[in-house]
Design an enzyme around this catalytic site. Structure first.
Site, short mmCIF file in Angstrom:
data_model
loop_
_atom_site.label_atom_id
_atom_site.label_comp_id
_atom_site.label_asym_id
_atom_site.label_seq_id
_atom_site.Cartn_x
_atom_site.Cartn_y
_atom_site.Cartn_z
N THR A 95 0.82 -1.22 0.00
CA THR A 95 0.00 0.00 0.00
C THR A 95 0.85 1.27 0.00
O THR A 95 0.50 2.28 -0.61
CB THR A 95 -0.88 -0.01 1.27
N SER A 98 1.59 -7.77 -1.03
CA SER A 98 2.33 -8.82 -0.33
C SER A 98 1.55 -10.13 -0.24
O SER A 98 2.12 -11.18 0.03
CB SER A 98 2.76 -8.35 1.06
N SER A 99 0.25 -10.08 -0.49
CA SER A 99 -0.52 -11.33 -0.50
C SER A 99 -0.11 -12.20 -1.68
O SER A 99 -0.38 -13.40 -1.70
CB SER A 99 -2.01 -11.03 -0.58
N1 ASP Z 1 -2.56 -5.67 0.68
C1 ASP Z 1 -1.46 -4.83 1.03
C2 ASP Z 1 -0.21 -5.66 1.06
O1 ASP Z 1 0.01 -6.39 1.95
C3 ASP Z 1 -1.68 -4.19 2.33
C4 ASP Z 1 -0.60 -3.23 2.78
O2 ASP Z 1 0.38 -3.02 2.14
O3 ASP Z 1 -0.77 -2.68 3.87
O4 ASP Z 1 0.54 -5.58 0.13
#
Ligand code: ASP
Length: 575
Positions: free
Chosen positions: A15, A74-75
């Protein structure tokens, strides 16, 4: 004059660097770098790009950004991405003082854990951070997170893989994402923060791992055949059997509370046993965010009986990545099981008997070794240890810290390790009146009467400082006073010091031996008319018939001094 530290920012995605697009937040190449260059806390306009202003500690941080393509949520990250980050740290290891990994928050705790194992003998600071709100947003938490991480990375040497979020630097392999929407998104339930950033930057050096003594290297995770399973009430044996089927070679079992699972379900336990019999390493960790697994309950012991090993207080993230890392090394199953229960990177808390040194002692010894090495002295850590352990033993004894003494003895320190003045831990513990430490040292075979550089013994120290229980403990072990005890007793008799006289007599002083003129304590107390002291000395066996060099008795002394009551007491004693 300011010094400049060099930091490499490895920007993997998340994010933090996303841009608001008509289709929602999305990663945008080059965007984060532009943003940072335009923000005054991250860029001093009088300096080349990506150089921070001088900090209050007189340093600038100059950073380069290594941006990944594609930038990842990151998922979407996995083992290959962890290895890529590790390899990038390795490639640039010598060129930078520290590393920051900008990463999505969702799986950041996994990456931090994995890196902590893969980066072996890490001697530089590695900090993962990210944000819940993009840097481009006005109310973003990214500014604080990146600035905090840069400040720590640019000023302090913390040779660990850490995670910085919401003003706290935590050990990476202790973290978990515990809040999907709040700004304090990470917790480290079983290990307090390493650094807290407020008005001041508060570094907890005692908690930080010792710097390595061997060269840095990357030992990658190559093994994918691990799984994690969270128990729930009523879980079927079939489900366990399915998870444990090949190719699974390691399983992190997230059990209830302090490591419990149903112990009245033979089918469930049989399914687990079939897995361990096949050679699958099953590690038990708790579903709770704090605390450790134990075998205190029958329901916990049942897991141990079917070959499930305890993962102490490791997070599931740490246990999973550690298991994958150990299995990647082709070690025998028993060795993987042993290392899973061993503290390798501060990821688990071992009991005192297993700990070599506390972090405080280890950090101290290792830091001295390193400082000497940097100064060009070729001394090994073992030599430094040999030189410092006696001092640390004495200091722990002086503080009455039996836990530290115990640890150091377990590490090979000598119980009578003397400092430069020949003072042993027993001298120090006795001087400070630490009865527990005195008894501990005696039980561990400490010499009872070791003379220090001036011939002084622990018993004399305890007497001097008037620690009566310590005096008694030393006497029980046969401690004896030196020759000058009688002179000391004479001095106390002149002063009429009842407590001192009683203590010295308890310490074994002879109530009847005299000074150079054979004047006994009784002579001196009589000359001064100290009736209570005379009574005490008589009660403790002092000889009223003793004659001094001039053939005077104590009673003669009392009469000569006009002390009628004293003379009377001594007269009665003579009859
Ligand atoms: N979905 C995002 C990730 O983990 C959430 C974040 O970066 O806070 O890449």
């Amino acid at each position: 004059m300011s010094t400049t530290n060099r930091v490499l920012i490895i920007y993997t995605g998340g994010t933090i660097g996303m841009k608001d697009t008509p289709r929602g937040y999305a990663p945008a190449p080059g965007f984060l770098s532009e943003l940072l260059a335009a923000m005054p806390p991250f860029h001093d306009r009088t300096m080349p790009a990506h150089t921070t202003p001088i900090s209050r500690y007189g340093r600038r941080v100059r950073y380069d950004i290594l941006e990944y393509a594609p930038l990842l949520d990151s998922s979407n990250m996995g083992l290959d991405d962890w290895v890529k980050i590790a390899r990038d740290v390795e490639r640039h290891y010598d060129a930078y003082d520290a590393f920051i990994v900008l990463h999505g928050t969702d799986t950041m705790a996994y990456t931090a854990s994995a890196l902590s194992f893969m980066l072996e003998n890490l001697g530089k600071t590695v900090i993962l951070t990210g944000s819940q709100i993009p840097l481009a947003e006005a109310r973003s938490d990214a500014i604080g997170n990146v600035l905090g991480a840069l400040t720590i990375a640019g000023h302090y040497e913390i040779p660990e893989v850490c995670l910085y979020f919401d003003n706290r630097l935590m050990r990476g392999n202790r973290t978990q994402k515990t809040d999907a929407s709040g700004l304090a998104a990470f917790a480290s339930g079983n290990a307090p923060p390493l650094v807290e950033v407020g008005i001041e930057v508060k570094v907890e050096w005692d908690r930080i791992l010792a710097p390595p003594t061997r060269p840095f290297r990357v030992n990658p995770i190559t093994h994918q055949a691990v799984a994690a399973l969270r128990l729930f009430p009523g879980i079927s044996a079939e489900m366990i059997t399915n998870v444990l089927r090949p190719p699974t070679e390691g399983l992190v079992l997230e059990s209830f509370g302090a490591g419990n699972a149903p112990d009245h379900r033979a089918d469930f336990l049989d399914a687990l046993r079939a897995g361990t019999d096949r050679g699958v390493v099953i590690v038990n960790v708790t579903q709770c965010q704090r605390g450790a697994v134990t075998t205190d309950y029958a329901t916990g012991a049942a897991l141990a009986e079917v070959g499930v090993i305890g993962g102490a207080d490791m997070t599931p993230e740490a246990a999973l990545t550690k298991l994958a890392w150990l299995l990647s090394q082709g070690l025998p199953r028993a060795e993987v099981a042993r290392l899973m229960q061993t503290n390798l990177r501060g990821e688990l808390t071992t009991t005192a008997t297993q700990t070599r040194f506390s972090f405080r002692e280890r950090v101290f010894i290792a830091s001295v070794a390193r400082a000497l090495a940097e100064a060009g002295e070729s001394v090994s850590r073992v030599e430094v240890e040999r030189a410092l352990l006696p001092v640390l033993m004495c200091s722990a004894a002086g503080l009455g810290d039996t836990t530290a003494l115990e640890r150091m003895l377990a590490s090979g320190a000598e119980v009578d390790a003397a400092d430069y003045d020949g003072r042993t831990p027993l001298h120090l513990a006795a001087s400070e009146g630490h009865l527990g430490a005195v008894e501990f040292l005696l039980a561990r075979g400490a010499k009872v009467d070791p003379p220090d550089r001036w011939g002084g013994t622990p018993l004399q120290d305890a007497v001097r400082q008037r620690h009566h229980p310590v005096v008694m403990a030393l006497r029980r072990q046969g401690a004896t006073l030196g020759a000058d005890a009688s002179i000391q007793l004479c001095g106390l008799a002149v002063a009429g010091d009842l407590t001192g006289i009683g203590l010295l007599l308890d310490a074994g002083a002879d109530p009847s031996s005299g000074d150079y003129d054979r004047r006994t304590p009784l002579h001196l107390a009589a000359a001064e008319g100290h009736s209570a002291a005379i009574a005490l000395l008589l009660a403790r066996g002092a000889d009223p018939r003793a004659r001094d060099r001039w053939q005077q008795s104590p009673r003669d002394e009392a009469l000569r001094g006009g002390h009628a009551a004293a003379a009377e007491l001594l007269g009665v004693a003579l009859t």
